[in-house]
Design an enzyme around this catalytic site. Structure first.
Site, PDB file in Angstrom:
ATOM      1  N   TYR A  36       0.828  -1.220   0.000  1.00  0.00           N
ATOM      2  CA  TYR A  36       0.000   0.000   0.000  1.00  0.00           C
ATOM      3  C   TYR A  36       0.865   1.275   0.000  1.00  0.00           C
ATOM      4  O   TYR A  36       0.831   2.069  -0.946  1.00  0.00           O
ATOM      5  CB  TYR A  36      -0.920  -0.063   1.224  1.00  0.00           C
ATOM      6  CG  TYR A  36      -1.758   1.148   1.487  1.00  0.00           C
ATOM      7  CD1 TYR A  36      -2.444   1.801   0.464  1.00  0.00           C
ATOM      8  CD2 TYR A  36      -1.898   1.642   2.787  1.00  0.00           C
ATOM      9  CE1 TYR A  36      -3.237   2.916   0.734  1.00  0.00           C
ATOM     10  CE2 TYR A  36      -2.691   2.743   3.059  1.00  0.00           C
ATOM     11  CZ  TYR A  36      -3.348   3.377   2.032  1.00  0.00           C
ATOM     12  OH  TYR A  36      -4.125   4.468   2.305  1.00  0.00           O
ATOM     13  N   LYS A  46       8.592  -2.812  15.660  1.00  0.00           N
ATOM     14  CA  LYS A  46       8.936  -1.457  15.189  1.00  0.00           C
ATOM     15  C   LYS A  46       9.926  -0.805  16.154  1.00  0.00           C
ATOM     16  O   LYS A  46      10.891  -0.166  15.743  1.00  0.00           O
ATOM     17  CB  LYS A  46       7.674  -0.594  15.075  1.00  0.00           C
ATOM     18  CG  LYS A  46       6.719  -1.042  13.985  1.00  0.00           C
ATOM     19  CD  LYS A  46       7.345  -0.860  12.613  1.00  0.00           C
ATOM     20  CE  LYS A  46       6.511  -1.434  11.493  1.00  0.00           C
ATOM     21  NZ  LYS A  46       7.217  -1.550  10.228  1.00  0.00           N
ATOM     22  N   SER A  74       6.251   3.529  13.214  1.00  0.00           N
ATOM     23  CA  SER A  74       4.823   3.690  13.479  1.00  0.00           C
ATOM     24  C   SER A  74       4.605   4.457  14.774  1.00  0.00           C
ATOM     25  O   SER A  74       5.413   4.352  15.711  1.00  0.00           O
ATOM     26  CB  SER A  74       4.210   2.293  13.600  1.00  0.00           C
ATOM     27  OG  SER A  74       2.921   2.366  14.151  1.00  0.00           O
ATOM     28  N   ASP A  95      -7.298  -0.400  22.521  1.00  0.00           N
ATOM     29  CA  ASP A  95      -7.462   0.894  21.846  1.00  0.00           C
ATOM     30  C   ASP A  95      -7.304   2.048  22.841  1.00  0.00           C
ATOM     31  O   ASP A  95      -7.888   2.025  23.925  1.00  0.00           O
ATOM     32  CB  ASP A  95      -8.862   1.004  21.218  1.00  0.00           C
ATOM     33  CG  ASP A  95      -8.912   0.469  19.800  1.00  0.00           C
ATOM     34  OD1 ASP A  95      -7.825   0.260  19.199  1.00  0.00           O
ATOM     35  OD2 ASP A  95     -10.025   0.258  19.288  1.00  0.00           O
ATOM     36  N   TYR A 141       3.709  -6.791  17.160  1.00  0.00           N
ATOM     37  CA  TYR A 141       3.950  -5.968  15.965  1.00  0.00           C
ATOM     38  C   TYR A 141       4.609  -4.650  16.370  1.00  0.00           C
ATOM     39  O   TYR A 141       5.632  -4.235  15.811  1.00  0.00           O
ATOM     40  CB  TYR A 141       2.630  -5.685  15.225  1.00  0.00           C
ATOM     41  CG  TYR A 141       2.760  -4.525  14.260  1.00  0.00           C
ATOM     42  CD1 TYR A 141       3.430  -4.683  13.056  1.00  0.00           C
ATOM     43  CD2 TYR A 141       2.257  -3.257  14.575  1.00  0.00           C
ATOM     44  CE1 TYR A 141       3.593  -3.611  12.178  1.00  0.00           C
ATOM     45  CE2 TYR A 141       2.418  -2.187  13.711  1.00  0.00           C
ATOM     46  CZ  TYR A 141       3.082  -2.370  12.524  1.00  0.00           C
ATOM     47  OH  TYR A 141       3.256  -1.304  11.665  1.00  0.00           O
TER      48      TYR A 141
HETATM   49  P1  NAD Z   1       1.498  -3.673   3.064  1.00  0.00           P
HETATM   50  O1  NAD Z   1       1.253  -4.997   3.694  1.00  0.00           O
HETATM   51  O2  NAD Z   1       0.524  -3.180   2.057  1.00  0.00           O
HETATM   52  O3  NAD Z   1       2.964  -3.626   2.409  1.00  0.00           O
HETATM   53  C1  NAD Z   1       4.032  -4.360   2.941  1.00  0.00           C
HETATM   54  C2  NAD Z   1       4.628  -5.171   1.799  1.00  0.00           C
HETATM   55  O4  NAD Z   1       5.758  -5.905   2.305  1.00  0.00           O
HETATM   56  C3  NAD Z   1       3.657  -6.192   1.213  1.00  0.00           C
HETATM   57  O5  NAD Z   1       3.571  -6.002  -0.178  1.00  0.00           O
HETATM   58  C4  NAD Z   1       4.275  -7.547   1.566  1.00  0.00           C
HETATM   59  O6  NAD Z   1       4.030  -8.506   0.557  1.00  0.00           O
HETATM   60  C5  NAD Z   1       5.735  -7.196   1.718  1.00  0.00           C
HETATM   61  N1  NAD Z   1       6.506  -8.069   2.613  1.00  0.00           N
HETATM   62  C6  NAD Z   1       6.197  -8.441   3.874  1.00  0.00           C
HETATM   63  N2  NAD Z   1       7.170  -9.224   4.369  1.00  0.00           N
HETATM   64  C7  NAD Z   1       8.110  -9.356   3.404  1.00  0.00           C
HETATM   65  C8  NAD Z   1       9.331 -10.054   3.307  1.00  0.00           C
HETATM   66  N3  NAD Z   1       9.804 -10.799   4.308  1.00  0.00           N
HETATM   67  N4  NAD Z   1      10.049  -9.967   2.154  1.00  0.00           N
HETATM   68  C9  NAD Z   1       9.591  -9.236   1.122  1.00  0.00           C
HETATM   69  N5  NAD Z   1       8.427  -8.565   1.142  1.00  0.00           N
HETATM   70  C10 NAD Z   1       7.696  -8.615   2.283  1.00  0.00           C
HETATM   71  O7  NAD Z   1       1.644  -2.620   4.270  1.00  0.00           O
HETATM   72  P2  NAD Z   1       1.684  -1.030   4.239  1.00  0.00           P
HETATM   73  O8  NAD Z   1       0.454  -0.539   4.876  1.00  0.00           O
HETATM   74  O9  NAD Z   1       2.087  -0.546   2.909  1.00  0.00           O
HETATM   75  O10 NAD Z   1       2.858  -0.794   5.273  1.00  0.00           O
HETATM   76  C11 NAD Z   1       4.198  -0.606   4.865  1.00  0.00           C
HETATM   77  C12 NAD Z   1       5.063  -0.466   6.093  1.00  0.00           C
HETATM   78  O11 NAD Z   1       4.595   0.638   6.868  1.00  0.00           O
HETATM   79  C13 NAD Z   1       5.027  -1.679   7.014  1.00  0.00           C
HETATM   80  O12 NAD Z   1       6.325  -1.888   7.530  1.00  0.00           O
HETATM   81  C14 NAD Z   1       4.087  -1.262   8.114  1.00  0.00           C
HETATM   82  O13 NAD Z   1       4.349  -1.908   9.316  1.00  0.00           O
HETATM   83  C15 NAD Z   1       4.375   0.223   8.207  1.00  0.00           C
HETATM   84  N6  NAD Z   1       3.257   0.990   8.761  1.00  0.00           N
HETATM   85  C16 NAD Z   1       2.016   0.858   8.221  1.00  0.00           C
HETATM   86  C17 NAD Z   1       0.942   1.559   8.761  1.00  0.00           C
HETATM   87  C18 NAD Z   1      -0.449   1.370   8.217  1.00  0.00           C
HETATM   88  O14 NAD Z   1      -1.398   1.628   8.956  1.00  0.00           O
HETATM   89  N7  NAD Z   1      -0.630   0.975   6.969  1.00  0.00           N
HETATM   90  C19 NAD Z   1       1.154   2.421   9.856  1.00  0.00           C
HETATM   91  C20 NAD Z   1       2.453   2.544  10.367  1.00  0.00           C
HETATM   92  C21 NAD Z   1       3.509   1.820   9.819  1.00  0.00           C
HETATM   93  C1  WQD Z   2      -8.767   3.262  13.902  1.00  0.00           C
HETATM   94  C2  WQD Z   2      -9.970   3.585  14.769  1.00  0.00           C
HETATM   95  C3  WQD Z   2     -10.722   1.809  16.202  1.00  0.00           C
HETATM   96  C4  WQD Z   2     -12.039  -0.863  12.992  1.00  0.00           C
HETATM   97  C5  WQD Z   2      -3.435   0.590  13.922  1.00  0.00           C
HETATM   98  C6  WQD Z   2      -2.170   0.043  14.520  1.00  0.00           C
HETATM   99  C7  WQD Z   2      -1.062   1.041  14.426  1.00  0.00           C
HETATM  100  C8  WQD Z   2      -0.901   1.543  12.985  1.00  0.00           C
HETATM  101  C9  WQD Z   2      -2.192   1.977  12.391  1.00  0.00           C
HETATM  102  C10 WQD Z   2       0.770   0.238  11.894  1.00  0.00           C
HETATM  103  C11 WQD Z   2      -9.831   3.046  16.174  1.00  0.00           C
HETATM  104  C12 WQD Z   2     -11.778   2.166  15.172  1.00  0.00           C
HETATM  105  C13 WQD Z   2     -11.529   0.224  13.685  1.00  0.00           C
HETATM  106  C14 WQD Z   2     -13.437  -1.165  13.108  1.00  0.00           C
HETATM  107  C15 WQD Z   2     -13.694   0.745  14.572  1.00  0.00           C
HETATM  108  N1  WQD Z   2      -0.425   0.509  12.117  1.00  0.00           N
HETATM  109  N2  WQD Z   2     -12.342   1.009  14.467  1.00  0.00           N
HETATM  110  N3  WQD Z   2     -14.198  -0.328  13.882  1.00  0.00           N
HETATM  111  O1  WQD Z   2      -5.852   1.015  15.937  1.00  0.00           O
HETATM  112  O2  WQD Z   2      -5.413   3.455  15.410  1.00  0.00           O
HETATM  113  O3  WQD Z   2      -3.833   1.749  14.630  1.00  0.00           O
HETATM  114  O4  WQD Z   2      -3.181   0.968  12.555  1.00  0.00           O
HETATM  115  O5  WQD Z   2       1.755   0.621  12.464  1.00  0.00           O
HETATM  116  O6  WQD Z   2       0.073   0.415  14.883  1.00  0.00           O
HETATM  117  O7  WQD Z   2      -2.419  -0.290  15.883  1.00  0.00           O
HETATM  118  O8  WQD Z   2      -6.035   1.889  13.561  1.00  0.00           O
HETATM  119  O9  WQD Z   2      -7.568   1.515  11.673  1.00  0.00           O
HETATM  120  O10 WQD Z   2      -7.379  -0.283  13.447  1.00  0.00           O
HETATM  121  O11 WQD Z   2      -8.490   1.864  14.003  1.00  0.00           O
HETATM  122  O12 WQD Z   2     -14.436   1.450  15.261  1.00  0.00           O
HETATM  123  O13 WQD Z   2     -13.934  -2.124  12.543  1.00  0.00           O
HETATM  124  O14 WQD Z   2     -11.123   2.955  14.208  1.00  0.00           O
HETATM  125  O15 WQD Z   2     -11.302   1.587  17.459  1.00  0.00           O
HETATM  126  O16 WQD Z   2     -10.354   4.012  17.033  1.00  0.00           O
HETATM  127  P1  WQD Z   2      -5.340   2.016  15.008  1.00  0.00           P
HETATM  128  P2  WQD Z   2      -7.373   1.148  13.090  1.00  0.00           P
END
Ligand code: NAD
Ligand code: WQD
Length: 335
Positions: free
Chosen positions: A12, A155, A125, A295, A151
């Site tokens: 993503y 990080k 994150s 949460d 998770y």
């Molecule tokens: P995503 O799952 O869409 O993208 C991660 C990609 O990494 C995937 O395409 C997956 O196939 C690939 N991948 C996983 N493990 C792998 C491995 N061992 N080797 C090669 N490829 C691998 O997730 P995203 O939402 O795009 O998140 C990207 C990064 O940002 C992640 O590290 C995630 O933890 C971090 N992040 C995401 C969020 C969020 O809410 N989306 C928030 C904070 C941090």
């Molecule tokens: C957002 C809000 C829920 C689903 C998580 C990870 C964090 C980061 C981002 C990677 C909250 C509410 C959700 C539903 C709901 N990821 N909710 N009904 O929990 O803030 O953070 O994603 O690093 O580490 O913990 O995000 O999208 O899960 O929730 O009411 O079906 O939506 O309670 O308030 P969150 P979320």
């Protein structure tokens, strides 16, 4: 112009960042094992930018193949998105998360060391802040206490690994980007969030309610100490987030820098539902359910450091994100 290896680049956030990089003249190669993304994303990136990034379907746990890619690529920089990110799953399968996220990162850093690649940006994150006295998170806060999941701990541990590595290698330049809640899609509608399996986050669940795969959204509690009783988060449009990586790439310096990437403006779950309904013109089926364990009532970014030092801030709103998400869903439906 720099040549950048993007791990997790079909995912993503990685795919949106690859687009921004290509549109700004960077050369991009992607490594992804396709565990949570699809190969067709490479075609979509090409459609948007007119440039096709070199794609390697390789797992970061395969150190030999990874070394070959890094040795042949002559990269200036690595942006490291690849990782597992499902908070709930990490509680059930902690070792999978520690192996994939931590060993994958160590393999990558070792490959970079062997091949003299010294610029590294990591997807961290807001979860590393754990529980704080104030809901406005700032980079100077102590991290690591009360983190709610394995998770989140991956990080936090990776942040420490990167800091230790940069102390030992004075020429190493690292940036840890702490994302808040990424949402939205590319305005072309060609890429967006498309997780494999059952989604956990609010927006992907709303998207599945819209396309009928989930009957209704469960609001996880409306008895929190916030104005409307639902939790508040700092949602950030994925295109703004992608641009934050470009800004970081342009400001690399020796040592480890840390930046929050968020808007500084939290929205409640009810506000998110209202924004979605305004953009779609339809009511979103939902019901109030119990709170979800772990949460926090509310938190948001203090984004002033990124603005001051990177010249970056968010420009897109949750309304923009809702419009782009709906456009993306409609495009997916057409194809
Ligand atoms: P995503 O799952 O869409 O993208 C991660 C990609 O990494 C995937 O395409 C997956 O196939 C690939 N991948 C996983 N493990 C792998 C491995 N061992 N080797 C090669 N490829 C691998 O997730 P995203 O939402 O795009 O998140 C990207 C990064 O940002 C992640 O590290 C995630 O933890 C971090 N992040 C995401 C969020 C969020 O809410 N989306 C928030 C904070 C941090
Ligand atoms: C957002 C809000 C829920 C689903 C998580 C990870 C964090 C980061 C981002 C990677 C909250 C509410 C959700 C539903 C709901 N990821 N909710 N009904 O929990 O803030 O953070 O994603 O690093 O580490 O913990 O995000 O999208 O899960 O929730 O009411 O079906 O939506 O309670 O308030 P969150 P979320």
């Amino acid at each position: 112009m720099k040549k950048v290896l993007v791990t997790g680049g079909t995912g993503y956030i990685g795919s949106h960042t690859a687009v921004e990089l290509l549109q700004n003249g960077y050369e991009v190669e992607i490594v992804d094992n396709l565990f949570n993304s699809k190969i067709t994303v490479v075609d979509q990136i090409e459609k948007i930018t007119g440039k096709r990034p070199v794609f390697h379907q390789v797992d970061l746990l395969d150190a030999t193949q990874l070394d070959q890619i890094v040795a042949n690529g002559h990269f200036d920089s690595v942006i490291h998105f690849a990782g597992l990110k499902a908070v709930g799953e990490s509680v059930e399968k902690p070792l999978d998360y520690y192996r994939n996220n931590i060993t994958g990162t160590v393999n990558l850093l070792e490959s970079m060391k062997k091949n003299g690649v010294n610029e590294f940006i990591f997807s961290s994150s807001a979860t590393v802040y754990g529980v704080q006295d104030s809901p406005e998170y700032i980079e100077t806060m102590t991290t690591g206490a009360n983190i709610s999941s394995p998770y989140g701990r991956t990080k936090c541990f990776i942040e420490e690994i990167v800091k230790d590595y940069s102390v030992a290698n004075p020429e190493f330049k690292a940036v840890l980007l702490r994302y808040f809640n990424p949402i939205g899609a590319h305005p072309s509608g060609l890429i967006g969030e498309d997780p494999n399996g059952i989604p956990n986050n609010l927006m992907p669940i709303i998207m599945r309610v819209m396309d009928g795969r989930i009957a209704k959204l469960q609001i996880y509690g409306d008895d929190y100490p916030t104005e409307d009783g639902t939790c508040r988060r700092d949602y950030i449009h994925v295109v703004d987030l992608a641009k934050g990586h470009m800004a970081a790439l342009e400001h690399m310096q020796a040592g480890t820098q840390i930046f929050n990437l968020g808007s500084g403006k939290p929205s409640s779950v009810k506000e998110m539902i209202a924004a979605f309904e305004k953009a779609s013109g339809e009511a979103l089926p939902c019901e109030v359910g119990p709170r979800r364990a772990g949460d926090l009532p509310e938190f948001w970014a203090n984004p002033s450091k990124a603005e001051r030092e990177l010249g970056w801030r968010t420009v897109l709103t949750i309304d923009d994100a809702m419009r782009d998400t709906i456009n993306y869903l409609n495009k997916v439906k057409e194809n």
